[in-house]
Structures are given as structure tokens and as C-alpha cells.
Design a protein around this motif. Structure first.
Motif, mmCIF file in Angstrom:
data_model
loop_
_atom_site.group_PDB
_atom_site.id
_atom_site.type_symbol
_atom_site.label_atom_id
_atom_site.label_comp_id
_atom_site.label_asym_id
_atom_site.label_seq_id
_atom_site.Cartn_x
_atom_site.Cartn_y
_atom_site.Cartn_z
ATOM 1 N N THR A 59 0.853 -1.179 0.000
ATOM 2 C CA THR A 59 0.000 0.000 0.000
ATOM 3 C C THR A 59 0.895 1.237 0.000
ATOM 4 N N PRO A 60 0.375 2.399 -0.336
ATOM 5 C CA PRO A 60 1.199 3.612 -0.292
ATOM 6 C C PRO A 60 1.819 3.858 1.090
ATOM 7 N N GLN A 61 1.072 3.546 2.137
ATOM 8 C CA GLN A 61 1.612 3.731 3.487
ATOM 9 C C GLN A 61 2.771 2.761 3.741
ATOM 10 N N GLU A 62 2.627 1.527 3.307
ATOM 11 C CA GLU A 62 3.712 0.552 3.450
ATOM 12 C C GLU A 62 4.926 0.968 2.638
ATOM 13 N N GLN A 63 4.702 1.566 1.476
ATOM 14 C CA GLN A 63 5.820 2.044 0.664
ATOM 15 C C GLN A 63 6.595 3.142 1.380
ATOM 16 N N VAL A 64 5.877 4.052 2.013
ATOM 17 C CA VAL A 64 6.544 5.141 2.753
ATOM 18 C C VAL A 64 7.370 4.572 3.903
ATOM 19 N N ILE A 65 6.807 3.616 4.613
ATOM 20 C CA ILE A 65 7.539 2.978 5.715
ATOM 21 C C ILE A 65 8.769 2.256 5.184
ATOM 22 N N PHE A 66 8.599 1.528 4.086
ATOM 23 C CA PHE A 66 9.717 0.814 3.471
ATOM 24 C C PHE A 66 10.825 1.787 3.085
ATOM 25 N N LEU A 67 10.462 2.887 2.428
ATOM 26 C CA LEU A 67 11.457 3.878 2.012
ATOM 27 C C LEU A 67 12.206 4.447 3.205
ATOM 28 N N SER A 68 11.483 4.762 4.252
ATOM 29 C CA SER A 68 12.098 5.337 5.446
ATOM 30 C C SER A 68 13.079 4.364 6.096
ATOM 31 N N GLU A 69 12.648 3.140 6.276
ATOM 32 C CA GLU A 69 13.519 2.138 6.907
ATOM 33 C C GLU A 69 14.701 1.790 6.012
ATOM 34 N N ALA A 70 14.480 1.731 4.716
ATOM 35 C CA ALA A 70 15.573 1.419 3.791
ATOM 36 C C ALA A 70 16.643 2.507 3.822
ATOM 37 N N GLU A 71 16.232 3.764 3.916
ATOM 38 C CA GLU A 71 17.197 4.857 3.992
ATOM 39 C C GLU A 71 18.059 4.744 5.249
ATOM 40 N N LYS A 72 17.455 4.337 6.355
ATOM 41 C CA LYS A 72 18.219 4.141 7.594
ATOM 42 C C LYS A 72 19.242 3.017 7.417
ATOM 43 N N VAL A 73 18.817 1.929 6.781
ATOM 44 C CA VAL A 73 19.719 0.794 6.552
ATOM 45 C C VAL A 73 20.869 1.211 5.648
ATOM 46 N N PHE A 74 20.560 1.908 4.553
ATOM 47 C CA PHE A 74 21.607 2.339 3.627
ATOM 48 C C PHE A 74 22.611 3.259 4.318
ATOM 49 N N SER A 75 22.105 4.131 5.174
ATOM 50 C CA SER A 75 22.983 5.047 5.903
ATOM 51 C C SER A 75 23.938 4.280 6.821
ATOM 52 N N ALA A 76 23.425 3.288 7.523
ATOM 53 C CA ALA A 76 24.264 2.497 8.432
ATOM 54 C C ALA A 76 25.283 1.674 7.652
ATOM 55 N N PHE A 77 24.879 1.110 6.527
ATOM 56 C CA PHE A 77 25.799 0.299 5.730
ATOM 57 C C PHE A 77 26.886 1.154 5.090
ATOM 58 N N ASP A 78 26.573 2.420 4.783
ATOM 59 C CA ASP A 78 27.567 3.309 4.171
ATOM 60 C C ASP A 78 28.726 3.615 5.112
ATOM 61 N N ARG A 79 28.508 3.525 6.409
ATOM 62 C CA ARG A 79 29.551 3.848 7.385
ATOM 63 C C ARG A 79 30.496 2.677 7.655
ATOM 64 N N ILE A 80 30.194 1.519 7.094
ATOM 65 C CA ILE A 80 30.967 0.307 7.351
ATOM 66 C C ILE A 80 31.663 -0.119 6.063
ATOM 67 N N PRO A 81 32.927 -0.540 6.138
ATOM 68 C CA PRO A 81 33.617 -1.001 4.927
ATOM 69 C C PRO A 81 32.876 -2.163 4.255
ATOM 70 N N ASN A 82 32.912 -2.176 2.936
ATOM 71 C CA ASN A 82 32.179 -3.177 2.159
ATOM 72 C C ASN A 82 32.600 -4.608 2.459
ATOM 73 N N MET A 83 33.870 -4.817 2.760
ATOM 74 C CA MET A 83 34.331 -6.191 2.972
ATOM 75 C C MET A 83 33.675 -6.838 4.197
ATOM 76 N N ILE A 84 33.182 -6.032 5.115
ATOM 77 C CA ILE A 84 32.534 -6.586 6.306
ATOM 78 C C ILE A 84 31.143 -7.112 5.968
ATOM 79 N N TRP A 85 30.453 -6.453 5.066
ATOM 80 C CA TRP A 85 29.082 -6.871 4.759
ATOM 81 C C TRP A 85 28.916 -7.452 3.361
ATOM 82 N N GLU A 86 29.988 -7.950 2.777
ATOM 83 C CA GLU A 86 29.894 -8.499 1.423
ATOM 84 C C GLU A 86 28.995 -9.740 1.355
ATOM 85 N N ASP A 87 28.814 -10.439 2.467
ATOM 86 C CA ASP A 87 27.919 -11.600 2.484
ATOM 87 C C ASP A 87 26.458 -11.180 2.330
ATOM 88 N N GLU A 88 26.146 -9.972 2.703
ATOM 89 C CA GLU A 88 24.785 -9.465 2.650
ATOM 90 C C GLU A 88 24.512 -8.658 1.379
#
Length: 115
Positions: A59-88
Motif C-alpha cells: 500500500t502507499p503507506q507501506e511504501q513510505v515505511i519501506f522507504l524510510s527504513e531502507a534509507e536508515k539501513v543504507f545510511s548504516a551500511f555506508d559507514r561500514i567497509p564493504n568487505m565486512i558486509w559483502e555476504d549481505e
């Protein structure tokens, strides 16, 4: 008396292991706070990955929630070197693709409403 000595040794070993872990995290150039955020974001990535599978049914509301949570995840992953999370990486890229698709769809819908 021996029991108390064993407890002190165990407590010392636990503190030493924690200190060693913090030292290793800092040695890798990562702040402990960022690493803890990464652990939490990794757990959220698993949930978003499952949620992204039902992209067409959101639903549009679920999309907004998804976008918000995904941005938080992307921000956290950007602060960590890629070799640590290459499995994910596979999960990360699928969540990112869904994120991009939702953003494009929402942009198209907003553009159509303006016309």
C-alpha cells in the motif's frame, strides 16, 4: 574461596574480550557506535528483504515505511567497509532495487497528479 577466584577470573576474561573486540573494531577504522548501528541495520535488512518480495502488493503507506527504513539501513551500511558486509550484498542490492522502483513509481504518480 576458590569459587570467588573463578568468578573473578571469568569477569576479567569477559572484560578482556570486550576490550579486545572494541580495539579490533577501532583498528578497522570503525566507530563502535557505527558498528552497533550496523548490527541493528543488518537485522532490519533481513526484514526489508522479506518485505521487498511483496513490492507489488504494498500500500502507499507501506511504501513510505519501506522507504524510510531502507534509507536508515543504507545510511548504516555506508559507514561500514564493504568487505565486512559483502555476504549481505545480494539482500542489500535487492532491497536497493525495490527502493529505487518505489521511488520511481511514486515520482511518476506525483507527476501524473500535477498534469
Amino acid at each position: 574461596m576458590e569459587f570467588v577466584a573463578i568468578i573473578y577470573i571469568l569477569i576479567f576474561m569477559i572484560i578482556a574480550l570486550i576490550a579486545f573486540s572494541v580495539f579490533q573494531i577501532r583498528l578497522a577504522g570503525i566507530k563502535v557506535k557505527d558498528f552497533w548501528g550496523f548490527i541493528q541495520a543488518n537485522q532490519m535488512l533481513d526484514k526489508l528483504y522479506i518485505f521487498s518480495k511483496k513490492y507489488n502488493n504494498m500500500t502507499p503507506q507501506e511504501q513510505v515505511i519501506f522507504l524510510s527504513e531502507a534509507e536508515k539501513v543504507f545510511s548504516a551500511f555506508d559507514r561500514i567497509p564493504n568487505m565486512i558486509w559483502e555476504d549481505e550484498y545480494r539482500k542489500y542490492s535487492e532491497v536497493l532495487d525495490t527502493y529505487k522502483n518505489i521511488r520511481v513509481d511514486r515520482w511518476n504518480n506525483d507527476t501524473e497528479k500535477v498534469k
